[in-house]
Design a protein around this motif. Structure first.
Motif, PDB file in Angstrom:
ATOM      1  N   GLY A 151       0.778  -1.228   0.000  1.00 10.45           N
ATOM      2  CA  GLY A 151       0.000   0.000   0.000  1.00 10.45           C
ATOM      3  C   GLY A 151       0.811   1.281   0.000  1.00 10.45           C
ATOM      4  N   VAL A 152       2.141   1.171  -0.158  1.00 15.62           N
ATOM      5  CA  VAL A 152       2.979   2.367  -0.233  1.00 15.62           C
ATOM      6  C   VAL A 152       2.939   2.912  -1.661  1.00 15.62           C
ATOM      7  CG1 VAL A 152       5.312   3.302   0.020  1.00 15.62           C
ATOM      8  CG2 VAL A 152       4.499   1.522   1.589  1.00 15.62           C
ATOM      9  N   ALA A 153       2.596   4.184  -1.823  1.00 19.37           N
ATOM     10  CA  ALA A 153       2.490   4.798  -3.152  1.00 19.37           C
ATOM     11  C   ALA A 153       3.879   5.209  -3.649  1.00 19.37           C
ATOM     12  CB  ALA A 153       1.575   6.019  -3.096  1.00 19.37           C
ATOM     13  N   PHE A 154       4.075   5.109  -4.967  1.00 15.72           N
ATOM     14  CA  PHE A 154       5.328   5.529  -5.597  1.00 15.72           C
ATOM     15  C   PHE A 154       5.012   6.510  -6.715  1.00 15.72           C
ATOM     16  CE2 PHE A 154       7.066   2.077  -3.305  1.00 15.72           C
ATOM     17  CZ  PHE A 154       8.442   2.184  -3.318  1.00 15.72           C
ATOM     18  N   ARG A 155       5.628   7.699  -6.640  1.00 13.29           N
ATOM     19  CA  ARG A 155       5.536   8.671  -7.729  1.00 13.29           C
ATOM     20  C   ARG A 155       6.958   8.945  -8.209  1.00 13.29           C
ATOM     21  NH1 ARG A 155       3.028  13.986  -6.323  1.00 13.29           N
ATOM     22  NH2 ARG A 155       3.677  13.618  -4.169  1.00 13.29           N
ATOM     23  N   VAL A 156       7.196   8.741  -9.506  1.00 11.09           N
ATOM     24  CA  VAL A 156       8.542   8.865 -10.046  1.00 11.09           C
ATOM     25  C   VAL A 156       8.529   9.725 -11.307  1.00 11.09           C
ATOM     26  CG1 VAL A 156      10.580   7.635 -10.878  1.00 11.09           C
ATOM     27  CG2 VAL A 156       9.099   6.557  -9.167  1.00 11.09           C
ATOM     28  N   ILE A 157       9.468  10.655 -11.386  1.00 12.10           N
ATOM     29  CA  ILE A 157       9.672  11.431 -12.613  1.00 12.10           C
ATOM     30  C   ILE A 157      10.932  10.893 -13.288  1.00 12.10           C
ATOM     31  CG2 ILE A 157      10.025  13.706 -13.626  1.00 12.10           C
ATOM     32  CD1 ILE A 157       8.858  14.938 -11.100  1.00 12.10           C
ATOM     33  N   TYR A 158      10.786  10.410 -14.506  1.00 13.98           N
ATOM     34  CA  TYR A 158      11.909   9.856 -15.261  1.00 13.98           C
ATOM     35  C   TYR A 158      12.499  10.937 -16.156  1.00 13.98           C
ATOM     36  CZ  TYR A 158      10.379   5.299 -13.637  1.00 13.98           C
ATOM     37  OH  TYR A 158      10.043   4.238 -12.839  1.00 13.98           O
ATOM     38  N   ALA A 171       9.511  -0.453 -22.011  1.00 15.44           N
ATOM     39  CA  ALA A 171       8.718  -1.619 -21.599  1.00 15.44           C
ATOM     40  C   ALA A 171       8.790  -1.814 -20.091  1.00 15.44           C
ATOM     41  CB  ALA A 171       9.211  -2.869 -22.320  1.00 15.44           C
ATOM     42  N   ALA A 172       9.978  -1.585 -19.517  1.00 15.13           N
ATOM     43  CA  ALA A 172      10.137  -1.726 -18.068  1.00 15.13           C
ATOM     44  C   ALA A 172       9.314  -0.669 -17.329  1.00 15.13           C
ATOM     45  CB  ALA A 172      11.607  -1.617 -17.690  1.00 15.13           C
ATOM     46  N   LEU A 173       9.274   0.552 -17.868  1.00 18.30           N
ATOM     47  CA  LEU A 173       8.497   1.612 -17.229  1.00 18.30           C
ATOM     48  C   LEU A 173       7.008   1.330 -17.292  1.00 18.30           C
ATOM     49  CD1 LEU A 173      10.365   4.861 -18.370  1.00 18.30           C
ATOM     50  CD2 LEU A 173      10.766   3.398 -16.393  1.00 18.30           C
ATOM     51  N   ILE A 174       6.542   0.845 -18.447  1.00 19.17           N
ATOM     52  CA  ILE A 174       5.122   0.515 -18.586  1.00 19.17           C
ATOM     53  C   ILE A 174       4.745  -0.605 -17.626  1.00 19.17           C
ATOM     54  CG2 ILE A 174       3.417  -0.471 -20.160  1.00 19.17           C
ATOM     55  CD1 ILE A 174       4.684   1.125 -22.403  1.00 19.17           C
ATOM     56  N   GLN A 175       5.651  -1.584 -17.443  1.00 15.91           N
ATOM     57  CA  GLN A 175       5.383  -2.650 -16.483  1.00 15.91           C
ATOM     58  C   GLN A 175       5.295  -2.087 -15.067  1.00 15.91           C
ATOM     59  OE1 GLN A 175       4.636  -5.967 -16.984  1.00 15.91           O
ATOM     60  NE2 GLN A 175       4.135  -5.757 -14.807  1.00 15.91           N
ATOM     61  N   GLY A 176       6.150  -1.119 -14.755  1.00 20.79           N
ATOM     62  CA  GLY A 176       6.090  -0.487 -13.443  1.00 20.79           C
ATOM     63  C   GLY A 176       4.766   0.208 -13.207  1.00 20.79           C
ATOM     64  N   ILE A 177       4.248   0.858 -14.252  1.00 20.32           N
ATOM     65  CA  ILE A 177       2.938   1.504 -14.149  1.00 20.32           C
ATOM     66  C   ILE A 177       1.852   0.460 -13.913  1.00 20.32           C
ATOM     67  CG2 ILE A 177       1.211   2.831 -15.434  1.00 20.32           C
ATOM     68  CD1 ILE A 177       3.582   4.205 -16.862  1.00 20.32           C
ATOM     69  N   ALA A 178       1.963  -0.676 -14.600  1.00 13.73           N
ATOM     70  CA  ALA A 178       0.993  -1.752 -14.411  1.00 13.73           C
ATOM     71  C   ALA A 178       1.038  -2.286 -12.984  1.00 13.73           C
ATOM     72  CB  ALA A 178       1.279  -2.889 -15.406  1.00 13.73           C
ATOM     73  N   ASP A 179       2.212  -2.241 -12.358  1.00 12.69           N
ATOM     74  CA  ASP A 179       2.350  -2.708 -10.977  1.00 12.69           C
ATOM     75  C   ASP A 179       1.807  -1.696  -9.974  1.00 12.69           C
ATOM     76  OD1 ASP A 179       3.559  -5.112 -11.700  1.00 12.69           O
ATOM     77  OD2 ASP A 179       5.567  -4.234 -11.722  1.00 12.69           O
ATOM     78  N   GLY A 180       1.529  -0.464 -10.434  1.00 12.24           N
ATOM     79  CA  GLY A 180       0.935   0.524  -9.540  1.00 12.24           C
ATOM     80  C   GLY A 180       1.703   1.815  -9.391  1.00 12.24           C
ATOM     81  N   GLU A 181       2.854   1.911 -10.026  1.00  7.04           N
ATOM     82  CA  GLU A 181       3.642   3.144  -9.917  1.00  7.04           C
ATOM     83  C   GLU A 181       3.005   4.266 -10.727  1.00  7.04           C
ATOM     84  OE1 GLU A 181       8.122   3.117 -10.335  1.00  7.04           O
ATOM     85  OE2 GLU A 181       7.586   4.233 -12.144  1.00  7.04           O
ATOM     86  N   GLN A 182       3.057   5.486 -10.200  1.00  9.95           N
ATOM     87  CA  GLN A 182       2.648   6.672 -10.955  1.00  9.95           C
ATOM     88  C   GLN A 182       3.908   7.278 -11.557  1.00  9.95           C
ATOM     89  OE1 GLN A 182      -0.156   9.339  -8.883  1.00  9.95           O
ATOM     90  NE2 GLN A 182      -0.224   7.803  -7.255  1.00  9.95           N
ATOM     91  N   ALA A 183       3.945   7.365 -12.882  1.00 11.21           N
ATOM     92  CA  ALA A 183       5.170   7.790 -13.565  1.00 11.21           C
ATOM     93  C   ALA A 183       4.909   8.998 -14.451  1.00 11.21           C
ATOM     94  CB  ALA A 183       5.722   6.636 -14.407  1.00 11.21           C
ATOM     95  N   ARG A 184       5.881   9.906 -14.451  1.00 14.22           N
ATOM     96  CA  ARG A 184       5.853  11.049 -15.352  1.00 14.22           C
ATOM     97  C   ARG A 184       7.235  11.222 -15.962  1.00 14.22           C
ATOM     98  NH1 ARG A 184       1.826  15.723 -12.767  1.00 14.22           N
ATOM     99  NH2 ARG A 184       0.055  14.312 -12.474  1.00 14.22           N
ATOM    100  N   VAL A 185       7.312  11.994 -17.024  1.00 12.24           N
ATOM    101  CA  VAL A 185       8.571  12.234 -17.726  1.00 12.24           C
ATOM    102  C   VAL A 185       8.833  13.729 -17.781  1.00 12.24           C
ATOM    103  CG1 VAL A 185       9.801  11.973 -19.907  1.00 12.24           C
ATOM    104  CG2 VAL A 185       8.292  10.152 -19.114  1.00 12.24           C
ATOM    105  N   GLY A 186      10.052  14.110 -17.534  1.00 14.28           N
ATOM    106  CA  GLY A 186      10.413  15.518 -17.586  1.00 14.28           C
ATOM    107  C   GLY A 186      11.920  15.669 -17.577  1.00 14.28           C
ATOM    108  N   ASP A 187      12.382  16.874 -17.337  1.00 14.22           N
ATOM    109  CA  ASP A 187      13.817  17.149 -17.237  1.00 14.22           C
ATOM    110  C   ASP A 187      14.148  17.360 -15.768  1.00 14.22           C
ATOM    111  OD1 ASP A 187      14.318  17.119 -20.048  1.00 14.22           O
ATOM    112  OD2 ASP A 187      13.334  19.078 -20.180  1.00 14.22           O
ATOM    113  N   VAL A 188      14.886  16.429 -15.186  1.00  9.60           N
ATOM    114  CA  VAL A 188      15.251  16.525 -13.776  1.00  9.60           C
ATOM    115  C   VAL A 188      16.769  16.646 -13.659  1.00  9.60           C
ATOM    116  CG1 VAL A 188      13.215  15.281 -12.983  1.00  9.60           C
ATOM    117  CG2 VAL A 188      15.285  14.009 -13.521  1.00  9.60           C
TER     118      VAL A 188
END
Length: 316
Positions: A151-158, A171-188
């Protein structure tokens, strides 16, 4: 060999004897009553209501497996307690020296502390994913998956350049989203992990080709500042999420999902071609085919139709 399951040498010897013997009377084990009592306590042996009553071994494949699972749960509970005590130790109001608020990590300490960091999260982990990487960036983070299940939420900016431009990474990122991760893309600007423990991880030298030194921060004020900085980048980042859509006949194909994810991330045709190992002409052909399927004249209209059909969405 059964010591990790809680048996001492005498208990293991008795258990091995009982496994290959007939049911025995209590009088036959009078001189080994302590070992017998322990085996009964561990649900490895039980008393059968015969005349007279006799002791028999429960099926080892079931009994030992259940005992092993019990030990695994106890170990996981102990590990979580260790993290809780560590957080309390570093967060104590009596420990306010700078050395107690920031740990300097080097070498193998970095990987060990990353595990400690993730295990210490109570409700959420936020992070920037950027190079350099100590491990294969395409690897599945099993610890993250375990925490997501708890139940721990994960938010990640790639990072759009560092994280995304690797074959197979999408493909690995999409699988992570399927597992429940919230993912975004930007310049970090660097790698960053912030948890609600509160703790935070940052590299010591953001320009190094490989992180040899990093900082593990326990100071709530510093962690709060880094969390606020994460939120600023999160609001500007582009959601990286593609969904199966509605009816099966209207679902996007695997290649369409990859294209949509890259398009959402702001990749040019040339960048998509390099990432997917295709030619620019082939990329444009796939995009045109997707536009035709979505009954759209432009890419903008295609994106709008993809949202309406449930192929794209906004999470978090």
């Amino acid at each position: 060999m059964l010591e990790p399951l809680g048996l001492n040498r005498q208990e293991q010897d008795l258990y091995e004897e009982l496994v290959s013997s007939r049911p025995v009377l209590a009088t036959e084990l009078a001189d080994r009553s302590a070992a017998l009592a322990r085996l009964i306590e561990l649900d490895l042996v039980t008393l059968v209501d015969t005349n007279p009553p006799r002791y028999v071994v429960l099926p080892p494949d079931t009994a030992l497996d259940q005992l092993a699972r019990r030990r695994e749960r106890e170990l996981a509970d102990a590990r979580r307690k260790m993290v809780e005590l560590t957080v309390r130790f570093h967060g104590s109001t009596t420990r306010r020296e700078p050395a107690d608020l920031v740990e300097v990590l080097q070498g193998e300490q970095i990987a060990q502390s990353m595990s400690r960091l993730l295990l210490g999260a109570r409700h959420e982990v936020c992070g920037w994913d950027a190079p350099p990487y100590r491990d294969d960036p395409n690897q599945v983070n099993q610890l993250e998956i375990d925490q997501l299940k708890r139940g721990v939420a994960f938010r990640v900016i790639y990072d759009r350049r560092g994280s995304m431009d690797r074959p197979g990474r999408l493909a690995a990122l999409i699988q992570g989203i399927a597992d429940g991760e919230q993912a975004r893309v930007g310049d970090v600007p660097m790698k960053l992990i912030v948890t609600d423990a509160p703790m935070a991880f940052v590299p010591y030298d953001v320009h190094a080709s490989r992180h040899q030194t990093a900082l593990l921060i326990h100071d709530p004020v510093l962690v709060s500042g880094l969390a606020a900085l994460f939120e600023l980048y999160w609001r500007k980042a582009v959601p990286l999420a593609t969904y199966d859509g509605g009816p099966s006949a209207d679902r996007p194909t695997a290649s369409e999902r990859e294209l949509l994810a890259l398009l959402m991330s702001g990749f040019t045709d040339n960048e998509m071609a390099v990432h997917l190992g295709l030619g620019e002409r082939t990329i444009r052909k796939h995009i045109d085919g997707m536009r035709h399927r979505l009954d759209a004249d432009t890419r903008f209209q295609a994106g709008y139709q993809a949202v309406l059909r449930g192929w794209l969405g906004h999470r978090g």
